[in-house]
Structure formats: C-alpha cells, structure tokens
Design a protein around this motif. Structure first.
Motif, PDB file in Angstrom:
ATOM      1  N   ARG A 178      34.839  -2.131  42.204  1.00 32.84           N
ATOM      2  CA  ARG A 178      35.169  -1.760  40.828  1.00 32.84           C
ATOM      3  C   ARG A 178      35.796  -2.962  40.130  1.00 32.84           C
ATOM      4  N   LEU A 179      35.222  -3.308  38.981  1.00 33.10           N
ATOM      5  CA  LEU A 179      35.671  -4.468  38.217  1.00 33.10           C
ATOM      6  C   LEU A 179      35.830  -4.047  36.768  1.00 33.10           C
ATOM      7  N   SER A 180      36.958  -4.412  36.158  1.00 33.24           N
ATOM      8  CA  SER A 180      37.144  -4.057  34.749  1.00 33.24           C
ATOM      9  C   SER A 180      37.820  -5.190  33.990  1.00 33.24           C
ATOM     10  N   PHE A 181      37.359  -5.353  32.755  1.00 36.35           N
ATOM     11  CA  PHE A 181      37.945  -6.308  31.831  1.00 36.35           C
ATOM     12  C   PHE A 181      38.204  -5.581  30.529  1.00 36.35           C
ATOM     13  N   GLY A 182      39.317  -5.926  29.872  1.00 32.92           N
ATOM     14  CA  GLY A 182      39.630  -5.282  28.607  1.00 32.92           C
ATOM     15  C   GLY A 182      40.417  -6.172  27.677  1.00 32.92           C
ATOM     16  N   ASN A 183      40.249  -5.903  26.389  1.00 35.77           N
ATOM     17  CA  ASN A 183      40.955  -6.603  25.322  1.00 35.77           C
ATOM     18  C   ASN A 183      40.693  -8.105  25.341  1.00 35.77           C
ATOM     19  N   SER A 184      39.512  -8.498  25.747  1.00 35.93           N
ATOM     20  CA  SER A 184      39.218  -9.917  25.828  1.00 35.93           C
ATOM     21  C   SER A 184      38.159 -10.295  24.807  1.00 35.93           C
ATOM     22  N   ARG A 185      38.603 -10.893  23.717  1.00 35.91           N
ATOM     23  CA  ARG A 185      37.665 -11.382  22.712  1.00 35.91           C
ATOM     24  C   ARG A 185      37.301 -12.839  22.989  1.00 35.91           C
ATOM     25  N   VAL A 186      37.914 -13.417  24.004  1.00 38.80           N
ATOM     26  CA  VAL A 186      37.523 -14.737  24.468  1.00 38.80           C
ATOM     27  C   VAL A 186      36.215 -14.573  25.226  1.00 38.80           C
ATOM     28  N   ARG A 187      35.302 -15.497  25.081  1.00 44.01           N
ATOM     29  CA  ARG A 187      34.025 -15.386  25.787  1.00 44.01           C
ATOM     30  C   ARG A 187      34.277 -15.546  27.290  1.00 44.01           C
ATOM     31  N   ILE A 188      34.262 -14.423  27.982  1.00 50.56           N
ATOM     32  CA  ILE A 188      34.427 -14.466  29.428  1.00 50.56           C
ATOM     33  C   ILE A 188      33.080 -14.796  30.059  1.00 50.56           C
ATOM     34  N   ARG A 189      33.116 -15.352  31.223  1.00 50.25           N
ATOM     35  CA  ARG A 189      31.895 -15.755  31.926  1.00 50.25           C
ATOM     36  C   ARG A 189      31.428 -14.594  32.804  1.00 50.25           C
ATOM     37  N   LEU A 190      31.116 -13.484  32.154  1.00 48.11           N
ATOM     38  CA  LEU A 190      30.846 -12.229  32.848  1.00 48.11           C
ATOM     39  C   LEU A 190      29.718 -12.328  33.866  1.00 48.11           C
ATOM     40  N   LEU A 191      28.610 -12.954  33.520  1.00 46.33           N
ATOM     41  CA  LEU A 191      27.498 -13.052  34.473  1.00 46.33           C
ATOM     42  C   LEU A 191      27.905 -13.806  35.733  1.00 46.33           C
ATOM     43  N   GLU A 192      28.706 -14.837  35.568  1.00 44.49           N
ATOM     44  CA  GLU A 192      29.187 -15.570  36.741  1.00 44.49           C
ATOM     45  C   GLU A 192      30.097 -14.690  37.594  1.00 44.49           C
ATOM     46  N   TYR A 193      30.947 -13.902  36.942  1.00 40.85           N
ATOM     47  CA  TYR A 193      31.834 -12.999  37.679  1.00 40.85           C
ATOM     48  C   TYR A 193      31.021 -11.963  38.443  1.00 40.85           C
ATOM     49  N   LEU A 194      30.024 -11.394  37.778  1.00 45.05           N
ATOM     50  CA  LEU A 194      29.216 -10.344  38.400  1.00 45.05           C
ATOM     51  C   LEU A 194      28.414 -10.869  39.587  1.00 45.05           C
ATOM     52  N   SER A 195      27.969 -12.095  39.509  1.00 44.99           N
ATOM     53  CA  SER A 195      27.198 -12.662  40.623  1.00 44.99           C
ATOM     54  C   SER A 195      28.045 -12.802  41.885  1.00 44.99           C
ATOM     55  N   LEU A 196      29.359 -12.781  41.732  1.00 42.39           N
ATOM     56  CA  LEU A 196      30.265 -12.877  42.883  1.00 42.39           C
ATOM     57  C   LEU A 196      30.678 -11.503  43.412  1.00 42.39           C
ATOM     58  N   CYS A 197      30.104 -10.439  42.851  1.00 44.47           N
ATOM     59  CA  CYS A 197      30.464  -9.070  43.237  1.00 44.47           C
ATOM     60  C   CYS A 197      29.207  -8.265  43.581  1.00 44.47           C
ATOM     61  N   PRO A 198      28.471  -8.617  44.630  1.00 44.18           N
ATOM     62  CA  PRO A 198      27.215  -7.940  44.938  1.00 44.18           C
ATOM     63  C   PRO A 198      27.370  -6.475  45.337  1.00 44.18           C
ATOM     64  N   LYS A 199      28.572  -6.047  45.712  1.00 45.34           N
ATOM     65  CA  LYS A 199      28.794  -4.654  46.121  1.00 45.34           C
ATOM     66  C   LYS A 199      29.350  -3.798  44.996  1.00 45.34           C
ATOM     67  N   LEU A 200      29.392  -4.353  43.792  1.00 43.78           N
ATOM     68  CA  LEU A 200      29.979  -3.659  42.653  1.00 43.78           C
ATOM     69  C   LEU A 200      29.243  -2.364  42.342  1.00 43.78           C
ATOM     70  N   GLU A 201      30.018  -1.284  42.187  1.00 43.40           N
ATOM     71  CA  GLU A 201      29.481   0.029  41.851  1.00 43.40           C
ATOM     72  C   GLU A 201      29.926   0.498  40.474  1.00 43.40           C
ATOM     73  N   HIS A 202      31.076   0.006  40.011  1.00 41.88           N
ATOM     74  CA  HIS A 202      31.665   0.470  38.752  1.00 41.88           C
ATOM     75  C   HIS A 202      32.093  -0.745  37.942  1.00 41.88           C
ATOM     76  N   LEU A 203      31.526  -0.882  36.746  1.00 36.45           N
ATOM     77  CA  LEU A 203      31.878  -1.976  35.846  1.00 36.45           C
ATOM     78  C   LEU A 203      32.457  -1.383  34.578  1.00 36.45           C
ATOM     79  N   GLY A 204      33.683  -1.757  34.257  1.00 42.52           N
ATOM     80  CA  GLY A 204      34.342  -1.281  33.054  1.00 42.52           C
ATOM     81  C   GLY A 204      34.595  -2.429  32.091  1.00 42.52           C
ATOM     82  N   LEU A 205      34.135  -2.265  30.857  1.00 38.98           N
ATOM     83  CA  LEU A 205      34.338  -3.264  29.814  1.00 38.98           C
ATOM     84  C   LEU A 205      34.895  -2.561  28.583  1.00 38.98           C
TER      85      LEU A 205
END
Length: 168
Positions: free
Chosen positions: A82-109
C-alpha cells in the motif's frame, strides 16, 4: 519489534541526517504527515525499512525535484503493498516510485498532480497483465487529483477488468 511508527515532523536545523541509513527491520507501516512546506528528505534519507508494507507521505515538499521517496524505496527494497501520496502539487516521480513496488495492491493519491503517463503505464495492452507495471493493483484511491485526462482513467480501468458493461 517495531511494527508501526508515528513521527511528528518539525523543521529542526540541528538534524543533518546520518552518514549511513539506520535499518529498521521490524517496521511494517510508515506514514509521514506534515502541515506546512517541509523538507522530510533528511528523515527519509536516514532510514531503511526492508519489511515495510504500507508507506505514505502527506504534505507539501519544499523541493521541486523530490527524489527522496525514490531513494528511500530503492534502498529499502521492501514488499510494499500500500502506497499513498497526498497534498503534493510538486511533480513527484510517481512512475519511478511505482516501478520499485511490484507487489503494490493499493495506490492512494490525494490532492496530487498525476500525469497521463501514469495511467498509460498502468494500462494493460493484452490479456496477460503480469508483465506490466503493478500487476497486483486492486485498489486505486484517487481523490481531488488532477493533471490527467478522464479518458486515460477509463482506458486503464477497461484494461484491468473483464466485465465492462456495454456503453462504458
């Protein structure tokens, strides 16, 4: 052993990080929240959590190029579900983060800028989705976020289900 940690973040100029990451093998959940623009990079750059399953950041980073979440995820190599990010108007490197979480089941934005490229990368292009990004994703919690086209979400959802009602 430590299972859950709760930290209050304050700007403390006397804390300059550590030379080597502190390994916290028993930590399974880490959620960092701050109410004002703050640099939590020193904290993330100081720890490694190899058994982390839930990770969340809620707040506005002070840097435009925010690499600390990526560096933290890469150093930890944790089985994050489970990975969540919030209140971030800065351009986060989301695709890079997701590539490091191959077992991710829940993504919260929440209140986060999400580029169309994220949904394009999450869209399965054939019947077998195992080779694509986040093959185990079951829940996408998208709240008050922008920066993407609705069509991108629709294509993503259609590609991840077999029972699409007619007209959708």
């Amino acid at each position: 052993s430590l299972k859950v940690a709760k930290f209050g973040m304050y700007n403390r100029p006397e804390f300059n990080g550590v030379a080597k990451r502190v390994v916290i093998p028993g930590l399974e959940m880490l959620f960092v929240m701050w109410d004002f623009p703050a640099d939590v990079s020193l904290f993330l750059d100081s720890i490694c959590t190899p058994n982390l399953m839930h990770f969340g950041l809620l707040g506005e980073p002070t840097r435009d190029d925010w690499s600390s979440p990526h560096d933290f995820l890469e150093a930890s190599q944790a089985p994050i579900k489970r990975l969540s990010f919030g209140n971030s108007r800065v351009r986060i490197r989301l695709l890079e983060y997701l590539s490091l979480c191959p077992k991710l089941e829940h993504l919260g934005l929440r209140l986060t800028d999400v580029d169309d490229s994220v949904f394009r990368a999450l869209t399965c292009n054939d019947a077998v989705c195992d080779a694509h990004l986040l093959p185990r994703l079951q829940i996408l919690d998208l709240v008050s976020s922008d920066g993407f086209q609705c069509e991108s979400i629709v294509r993503f959802m259609r590609s991840r289900t077999s029972n699409v009602p007619s007209g959708f």
